[in-house]
Design a protein around this motif. Structure first.
Motif, PDB file in Angstrom:
ATOM      1  N   VAL A   1      45.393  36.951  36.554  1.00  0.00           N
ATOM      2  CA  VAL A   1      45.079  36.910  38.051  1.00  0.00           C
ATOM      3  C   VAL A   1      44.013  36.133  38.482  1.00  0.00           C
TER       4      VAL A   1
ATOM      5  N   PHE B   1      39.045  38.431  49.315  1.00  0.00           N
ATOM      6  CA  PHE B   1      39.593  39.018  48.072  1.00  0.00           C
ATOM      7  C   PHE B   1      38.481  39.409  46.988  1.00  0.00           C
TER       8      PHE B   1
ATOM      9  N   ASN C   1      44.925  32.441  37.999  1.00  0.00           N
ATOM     10  CA  ASN C   1      45.684  32.094  39.077  1.00  0.00           C
ATOM     11  C   ASN C   1      45.295  32.052  40.632  1.00  0.00           C
ATOM     12  N   VAL C   2      44.516  32.919  41.021  1.00  0.00           N
ATOM     13  CA  VAL C   2      43.750  33.030  42.017  1.00  0.00           C
ATOM     14  C   VAL C   2      42.896  31.603  42.297  1.00  0.00           C
TER      15      VAL C   2
ATOM     16  N   HIS D   1      40.742  44.457  44.782  1.00  0.00           N
ATOM     17  CA  HIS D   1      41.714  44.314  43.820  1.00  0.00           C
ATOM     18  C   HIS D   1      40.977  44.937  42.395  1.00  0.00           C
TER      19      HIS D   1
ATOM     20  N   THR E   1      51.379  39.704  43.286  1.00  0.00           N
ATOM     21  CA  THR E   1      50.099  39.896  43.685  1.00  0.00           C
ATOM     22  C   THR E   1      49.428  38.548  44.178  1.00  0.00           C
ATOM     23  N   LEU E   2      49.657  37.303  43.593  1.00  0.00           N
ATOM     24  CA  LEU E   2      49.043  36.230  44.229  1.00  0.00           C
ATOM     25  C   LEU E   2      49.476  36.143  45.522  1.00  0.00           C
TER      26      LEU E   2
ATOM     27  N   LEU F   1      44.964  29.026  43.201  1.00  0.00           N
ATOM     28  CA  LEU F   1      45.411  29.108  44.435  1.00  0.00           C
ATOM     29  C   LEU F   1      44.301  28.549  45.439  1.00  0.00           C
ATOM     30  N   CYS F   2      42.908  29.091  45.125  1.00  0.00           N
ATOM     31  CA  CYS F   2      41.991  28.462  45.718  1.00  0.00           C
ATOM     32  C   CYS F   2      42.006  26.863  45.699  1.00  0.00           C
TER      33      CYS F   2
ATOM     34  N   ALA G   1      47.084  38.371  47.583  1.00  0.00           N
ATOM     35  CA  ALA G   1      45.871  37.632  47.760  1.00  0.00           C
ATOM     36  C   ALA G   1      45.735  36.537  48.647  1.00  0.00           C
ATOM     37  N   ASP G   2      46.627  35.732  48.572  1.00  0.00           N
ATOM     38  CA  ASP G   2      46.904  34.825  49.651  1.00  0.00           C
ATOM     39  C   ASP G   2      46.852  35.053  50.931  1.00  0.00           C
TER      40      ASP G   2
ATOM     41  N   CYS H   1      36.621  34.485  48.245  1.00  0.00           N
ATOM     42  CA  CYS H   1      37.005  35.444  47.184  1.00  0.00           C
ATOM     43  C   CYS H   1      35.907  35.719  46.233  1.00  0.00           C
TER      44      CYS H   1
END
Length: 267
Positions: free
Chosen positions: A104, A197, A107-108, A50, A34-35, A111-112, A38-39, A172
């Motif tokens: 999610v 996203f 974790n996003v 999502h 999923t990540l 990621l950011c 998104a990436d 996002c």
């Protein structure tokens, strides 16, 4: 179906992992997968909507045609609730794991921070929003927040808010509003919103900002988070969970009959 709907529907991973349970589409993806999607969306500036489904949402989708349309037209649909994960597996739908909306989001956001993407935070009370920003500064000092806005606004203010989101240059967007308001907002403006996203995160800001305690990991593993929430706010939540859990149990029995019992008898 919009142009970016069709593009993501043909994505090799999403196309091959699309399943159906209780007349709702879901994607059999892990958190890592999923990540990765998104990436990919943010890196390529490809709009990706999502959503997650849990027991309450699946039940309410059967009564609310607008909510159902908002959910099933999303590009990526994860299974949030343990009850949905177990129920789907019981009926023969193979799902790798539960992918919760709050995880999610967390974790996003990480990621950011690592990739330089910029999130926009929309929803919740102002003091909760401020607490989320403060916690993010601790967890991810390098993260740049594109903008934020609390969730207390009127319908006529929505176009102005969409303009502010787009002007912020956010990669996002997290929408922390209750169902079905967040689904309706994202569906209504999905073709206007510029962040790549976008996802509805419900009460996740309350959890991350410390307003609401999250269930311990053991309680989560046992699928009893709903009971933990009821214990926190019994007067407000007991009837809601009683109604949705009872309705889900009936739907699950019927689904199991059609897929397992009747299916075996006619095969």
């Amino acid at each position: 179906m919009t142009m970016h709907d069709a593009a993501w529907a043909q994505h090799p991973l999403l196309a091959s992992r699309r399943r159906e349970f209780l007349d709702a589409p879901i994607h059999a993806l892990t958190m890592a997968e999923t990540l990765a999607v998104a990436d990919e969306a943010m890196a390529a500036h490809r709009p990706l909507h999502h959503v997650v489904v849990n027991v309450a949402k699946l039940v309410n989708m059967r009564k609310n045609a607008e909510l159902r349309d908002d959910v099933i037209t999303a590009d990526l649909i994860n299974v949030d609730g343990k009850g949905v994960l177990w129920g789907a597996r019981l009926c023969g739908v193979k799902l790798p794991e539960r992918v919760t909306g709050v995880d999610v989001m967390i974790n996003v956001l990480a990621l950011c921070a690592s990739k330089g993407y910029r999130p926009f935070l929309l929803g919740a009370e102002q003091h909760v929003l401020d607490a989320v920003e403060s916690q993010l500064a601790i967890d991810h000092p390098s993260l740049v927040i594109a903008g934020k806005r609390n969730g207390y606004f009127k319908a006529e203010e929505e176009p102005e808010i969409v303009h502010a989101i787009n002007a912020s240059g956010a990669d996002c967007l997290f929408v922390a509003m209750p169902t079905p308001r967040k689904e309706r907002f994202l569906k209504r403006y999905r073709d206007e919103l510029k962040p790549s996203f976008v996802m509805g995160v419900g009460g996740s800001f309350d959890v991350y900002g410390g307003k609401v305690a999250r269930a311990p990991r053991l309680v989560q593993a046992l699928g009893m988070e709903w009971l933990f929430r009821v214990a926190q706010e019994p007067r407000r939540l007991w009837r809601r969970y009683y109604d949705t859990n009872t309705a889900y149990a009936w739907l699950l029995c019927r689904e199991f009959w059609h897929r397992r019992i009747r299916g075996n008898a006619t095969s």
